[in-house]
Write a protein that holds these residues in place. Structure first.
Motif, PDB file in Angstrom:
ATOM      1  N   ILE A  67       0.933  -1.462   0.136  1.00  0.00           N
ATOM      2  CA  ILE A  67       0.025  -0.080  -0.048  1.00  0.00           C
ATOM      3  C   ILE A  67       0.860   1.142  -0.019  1.00  0.00           C
ATOM      4  CG2 ILE A  67      -1.685   1.407   1.402  1.00  0.00           C
ATOM      5  CD1 ILE A  67      -2.752  -1.309   2.330  1.00  0.00           C
ATOM      6  N   LEU A  68       1.670   1.218   0.728  1.00  0.00           N
ATOM      7  CA  LEU A  68       2.674   2.443   1.036  1.00  0.00           C
ATOM      8  C   LEU A  68       3.357   2.621  -0.337  1.00  0.00           C
ATOM      9  CD1 LEU A  68       4.045   4.712   2.597  1.00  0.00           C
ATOM     10  CD2 LEU A  68       5.799   3.004   3.280  1.00  0.00           C
ATOM     11  N   ALA A  69       4.023   1.565  -0.905  1.00  0.00           N
ATOM     12  CA  ALA A  69       4.798   1.701  -2.348  1.00  0.00           C
ATOM     13  C   ALA A  69       3.759   2.184  -3.316  1.00  0.00           C
ATOM     14  CB  ALA A  69       5.361   0.294  -2.741  1.00  0.00           C
ATOM     15  N   LYS A  70       2.641   1.883  -3.456  1.00  0.00           N
ATOM     16  CA  LYS A  70       1.696   2.558  -4.232  1.00  0.00           C
ATOM     17  C   LYS A  70       1.379   3.664  -3.967  1.00  0.00           C
ATOM     18  CE  LYS A  70      -1.531  -1.488  -5.639  1.00  0.00           C
ATOM     19  NZ  LYS A  70      -2.867  -2.300  -5.495  1.00  0.00           N
ATOM     20  N   LYS A  71       1.353   4.363  -2.668  1.00  0.00           N
ATOM     21  CA  LYS A  71       1.177   5.699  -2.408  1.00  0.00           C
ATOM     22  C   LYS A  71       2.258   6.497  -2.835  1.00  0.00           C
ATOM     23  CE  LYS A  71      -1.011   8.482   1.229  1.00  0.00           C
ATOM     24  NZ  LYS A  71      -1.589   8.472   2.533  1.00  0.00           N
ATOM     25  N   ILE A  72       3.353   6.233  -2.701  1.00  0.00           N
ATOM     26  CA  ILE A  72       4.709   7.037  -2.977  1.00  0.00           C
ATOM     27  C   ILE A  72       5.328   6.893  -4.130  1.00  0.00           C
ATOM     28  CG2 ILE A  72       4.997   7.202  -0.334  1.00  0.00           C
ATOM     29  CD1 ILE A  72       7.506   5.325  -0.494  1.00  0.00           C
ATOM     30  N   GLY A  73       4.719   5.665  -4.770  1.00  0.00           N
ATOM     31  CA  GLY A  73       5.286   5.470  -6.169  1.00  0.00           C
ATOM     32  C   GLY A  73       6.746   4.942  -6.228  1.00  0.00           C
ATOM     33  N   GLY A  74       6.843   4.041  -5.024  1.00  0.00           N
ATOM     34  CA  GLY A  74       8.300   3.496  -4.652  1.00  0.00           C
ATOM     35  C   GLY A  74       8.630   2.267  -5.174  1.00  0.00           C
ATOM     36  N   CYS A 133      13.985  -9.436  -0.012  1.00  0.00           N
ATOM     37  CA  CYS A 133      14.591 -11.020  -0.082  1.00  0.00           C
ATOM     38  C   CYS A 133      13.484 -11.914   0.067  1.00  0.00           C
ATOM     39  CB  CYS A 133      15.512 -11.519   0.790  1.00  0.00           C
ATOM     40  SG  CYS A 133      16.974 -10.314   0.714  1.00  0.00           S
ATOM     41  N   ASP A 134      12.300 -11.277   0.065  1.00  0.00           N
ATOM     42  CA  ASP A 134      11.028 -12.281   0.193  1.00  0.00           C
ATOM     43  C   ASP A 134      10.413 -12.784  -0.891  1.00  0.00           C
ATOM     44  OD1 ASP A 134       8.561 -13.621   1.053  1.00  0.00           O
ATOM     45  OD2 ASP A 134       8.407 -12.239   2.743  1.00  0.00           O
ATOM     46  N   TYR A 135      10.492 -14.359  -1.240  1.00  0.00           N
ATOM     47  CA  TYR A 135      10.175 -14.570  -2.682  1.00  0.00           C
ATOM     48  C   TYR A 135       8.421 -14.424  -2.646  1.00  0.00           C
ATOM     49  CZ  TYR A 135       8.928 -17.815  -6.304  1.00  0.00           C
ATOM     50  OH  TYR A 135       8.307 -18.468  -7.263  1.00  0.00           O
ATOM     51  N   ASN A 136       7.531 -14.529  -1.400  1.00  0.00           N
ATOM     52  CA  ASN A 136       6.346 -14.748  -1.750  1.00  0.00           C
ATOM     53  C   ASN A 136       5.808 -13.042  -1.883  1.00  0.00           C
ATOM     54  OD1 ASN A 136       5.911 -17.371  -1.238  1.00  0.00           O
ATOM     55  ND2 ASN A 136       6.117 -17.078   0.632  1.00  0.00           N
ATOM     56  N   LEU A 137       6.638 -12.076  -1.095  1.00  0.00           N
ATOM     57  CA  LEU A 137       6.117 -10.840  -1.116  1.00  0.00           C
ATOM     58  C   LEU A 137       6.446 -10.305  -2.550  1.00  0.00           C
ATOM     59  CD1 LEU A 137       5.485  -8.082  -0.027  1.00  0.00           C
ATOM     60  CD2 LEU A 137       7.937  -7.619   0.577  1.00  0.00           C
ATOM     61  N   SER A 138       7.632 -10.664  -3.188  1.00  0.00           N
ATOM     62  CA  SER A 138       8.032 -10.127  -4.421  1.00  0.00           C
ATOM     63  C   SER A 138       6.816 -10.836  -5.560  1.00  0.00           C
ATOM     64  CB  SER A 138       9.199 -10.933  -5.146  1.00  0.00           C
ATOM     65  OG  SER A 138      10.412 -10.474  -4.291  1.00  0.00           O
ATOM     66  N   LYS A 139       6.442 -12.048  -5.476  1.00  0.00           N
ATOM     67  CA  LYS A 139       5.157 -12.235  -6.199  1.00  0.00           C
ATOM     68  C   LYS A 139       4.031 -11.562  -6.141  1.00  0.00           C
ATOM     69  CE  LYS A 139       7.617 -15.306  -8.294  1.00  0.00           C
ATOM     70  NZ  LYS A 139       8.417 -14.964  -9.821  1.00  0.00           N
ATOM     71  N   VAL A 140       3.402 -11.382  -4.860  1.00  0.00           N
ATOM     72  CA  VAL A 140       2.136 -10.706  -4.682  1.00  0.00           C
ATOM     73  C   VAL A 140       2.370  -9.420  -5.191  1.00  0.00           C
ATOM     74  CG1 VAL A 140       0.747  -9.856  -2.799  1.00  0.00           C
ATOM     75  CG2 VAL A 140       1.759 -12.216  -2.668  1.00  0.00           C
ATOM     76  N   ALA A 141       3.503  -8.592  -4.895  1.00  0.00           N
ATOM     77  CA  ALA A 141       3.873  -7.282  -5.153  1.00  0.00           C
ATOM     78  C   ALA A 141       3.710  -6.915  -6.736  1.00  0.00           C
ATOM     79  CB  ALA A 141       4.958  -6.729  -4.694  1.00  0.00           C
ATOM     80  N   GLN A 142       4.284  -8.217  -7.455  1.00  0.00           N
ATOM     81  CA  GLN A 142       4.244  -8.151  -9.002  1.00  0.00           C
ATOM     82  C   GLN A 142       2.910  -7.888  -9.482  1.00  0.00           C
ATOM     83  OE1 GLN A 142       6.897 -11.140 -10.059  1.00  0.00           O
ATOM     84  NE2 GLN A 142       8.862 -10.073  -9.458  1.00  0.00           N
ATOM     85  N   ILE A 143       1.921  -9.086  -8.648  1.00  0.00           N
ATOM     86  CA  ILE A 143       0.496  -9.053  -9.103  1.00  0.00           C
ATOM     87  C   ILE A 143      -0.131  -7.963  -8.898  1.00  0.00           C
ATOM     88  CG2 ILE A 143      -1.447 -10.364  -8.638  1.00  0.00           C
ATOM     89  CD1 ILE A 143      -0.008 -12.713  -7.924  1.00  0.00           C
ATOM     90  N   GLU A 144       0.112  -7.163  -7.918  1.00  0.00           N
ATOM     91  CA  GLU A 144      -0.308  -5.849  -7.535  1.00  0.00           C
ATOM     92  C   GLU A 144       0.138  -4.629  -8.282  1.00  0.00           C
ATOM     93  OE1 GLU A 144      -2.464  -4.824  -5.101  1.00  0.00           O
ATOM     94  OE2 GLU A 144      -2.602  -6.629  -3.928  1.00  0.00           O
ATOM     95  N   GLY A 145       1.257  -4.948  -9.350  1.00  0.00           N
ATOM     96  CA  GLY A 145       1.790  -4.048 -10.012  1.00  0.00           C
ATOM     97  C   GLY A 145       2.868  -3.162  -9.412  1.00  0.00           C
ATOM     98  N   ILE A 146       3.466  -3.481  -8.353  1.00  0.00           N
ATOM     99  CA  ILE A 146       4.513  -2.794  -7.644  1.00  0.00           C
ATOM    100  C   ILE A 146       5.736  -3.365  -8.099  1.00  0.00           C
ATOM    101  CG2 ILE A 146       5.433  -2.300  -5.230  1.00  0.00           C
ATOM    102  CD1 ILE A 146       2.653  -1.218  -5.865  1.00  0.00           C
ATOM    103  N   SER A 147       6.739  -2.208  -8.304  1.00  0.00           N
ATOM    104  CA  SER A 147       7.932  -2.642  -8.692  1.00  0.00           C
ATOM    105  C   SER A 147       8.907  -3.326  -7.627  1.00  0.00           C
ATOM    106  CB  SER A 147       8.739  -1.647  -9.312  1.00  0.00           C
ATOM    107  OG  SER A 147       8.304  -1.197 -10.609  1.00  0.00           O
ATOM    108  N   ILE A 148       9.406  -4.485  -7.817  1.00  0.00           N
ATOM    109  CA  ILE A 148      10.328  -4.949  -6.933  1.00  0.00           C
ATOM    110  C   ILE A 148      11.593  -5.295  -7.178  1.00  0.00           C
ATOM    111  CG2 ILE A 148      10.569  -7.353  -5.791  1.00  0.00           C
ATOM    112  CD1 ILE A 148       8.294  -6.083  -4.378  1.00  0.00           C
ATOM    113  N   LEU A 149      12.588  -5.008  -6.269  1.00  0.00           N
ATOM    114  CA  LEU A 149      14.211  -5.431  -6.396  1.00  0.00           C
ATOM    115  C   LEU A 149      14.369  -6.422  -5.542  1.00  0.00           C
ATOM    116  CD1 LEU A 149      15.686  -1.748  -7.124  1.00  0.00           C
ATOM    117  CD2 LEU A 149      15.178  -3.706  -8.741  1.00  0.00           C
TER     118      LEU A 149
END
Length: 308
Positions: free
Chosen positions: A202-209, A214-230
């Motif tokens: 939610i925060l990344a969406k709000k600030i465009g961040g 290192c979390d594999y599951n967070l990476s996949k969920v964020a990608q589905i939500e359209g959030i950029s992940i490194l």
């Protein structure tokens, strides 16, 4: 600065006194002068707390709103109505600018300049320090307060292993602060989510961040939500040397494998090497020939046999 404010307030009171003489009530004029002066001082306090980028966007949208009011005033002759339109348009422009200024700024930002949001896993992992130190990561590094609180909760656990992980996280943050500036974001979208991972999205969406993790599951969920992940694990995988079938290299056999006769070893980057018939060489350094390389979401596994 306090002296300047006091002088300004006294000047406003004096002007109010002069205006009060004209209307026949100096005390009321003085009170009006003090009220207007106090209002300006209050605005000055607020403006000092606003970030330069936010102030710029507010001014821009305020000007746009006043321009719209100016165009509309050419068709309206009533001064009171023109004043009302000007105030309403200026307020509407400033309020919209304040609500959407992050989105406006993102239009002018390069991808490398986007804010990088740290999550708990990448702090505890620690490799992010070396990545930043090497200069491979640009943009503002931000640390949400709720991530810092989670790290504190881990460091306070009774489980020694988890407690040490939390304390390691704080040591990593100290090293990170020596390499780059870290900006703590106090905002906590607690009304929308309770889980830390959800808050990060939610925060990344709000600030465009961009989320650093290192979390594999967070990476996949964020990608589905359209959030950029490194994901630093993806970076490490990309930097691993390419090993092809038929290559021969030295490897230390450190333990037996799951299957009968297998030996296990590890490369310097942590890649697992399975050695066929390698259990006889336990504790020894041997030459291994690559027979196959398996790439999985969590890393590589290299299958080898003893080279004669």
């Amino acid at each position: 600065m306090l002296k300047i404010r006091m002088i300004f307030l006294l000047l406003a009171s004096f002007l109010g006194y002069l205006a009060g003489i004209r209307i026949g009530s100096p005390p009321i004029g003085i009170l009006i002068g003090i009220g207007i002066g106090g209002g300006f001082i209050g605005c000055e306090f607020l403006l000092r707390r606003i970030k330069p980028k936010t102030f710029f966007i507010l001014c821009l949208w305020l000007i746009i709103g006043l321009l719209v009011a100016s165009i509309g005033s050419s068709f309206i002759k009533d001064p009171l109505l023109i004043l009302g339109i000007s105030i309403a348009s200026g307020f509407l422009g400033a309020s919209l600018g304040y609500e959407r200024y992050q989105e406006v700024l993102e239009l002018f930002k390069k991808k490398g300049e986007r804010k990088k949001v740290l999550d708990t896993s990448i702090i505890i992992d620690g490799r992010i320090v070396d990545v930043i130190k090497a200069g491979f990561l640009e943009g503002e590094i931000v640390l949400p307060r709720f991530v810092l609180n989670e790290l504190q909760a881990i460091a306070d656990l009774s489980d020694p292993l988890k407690r040490n992980r939390g304390r390691r996280g704080f040591e990593v943050l100290k090293k990170l602060k020596k390499e780059t500036a870290i900006h703590i974001i106090e905002e906590d979208p607690i009304g929308e989510a309770k889980e830390v991972d959800r808050k990060l999205i939610i925060l990344a969406k709000k600030i465009g961040g961009v989320i650093l993790t290192c979390d594999y599951n967070l990476s996949k969920v964020a990608q589905i939500e359209g959030i950029s992940i490194l994901n630093i694990n993806d970076l490490i995988q990309a930097l691993k040397p390419i090993i092809l079938p038929g290559e021969v290299f030295s490897i230390q056999v450190v333990k037996e494998g799951k299957d009968f006769g297998q030996g296990l070893g590890y490369l310097e980057d942590g890649t697992m090497v399975i050695i066929e018939d390698g259990s006889d060489y336990l504790g020894k350094k041997i030459k291994a020939e690559v027979s196959n390389v398996l790439q999985s979401p969590t890393g590589r596994i290299i299958f080898t046999k003893v080279s004669k």
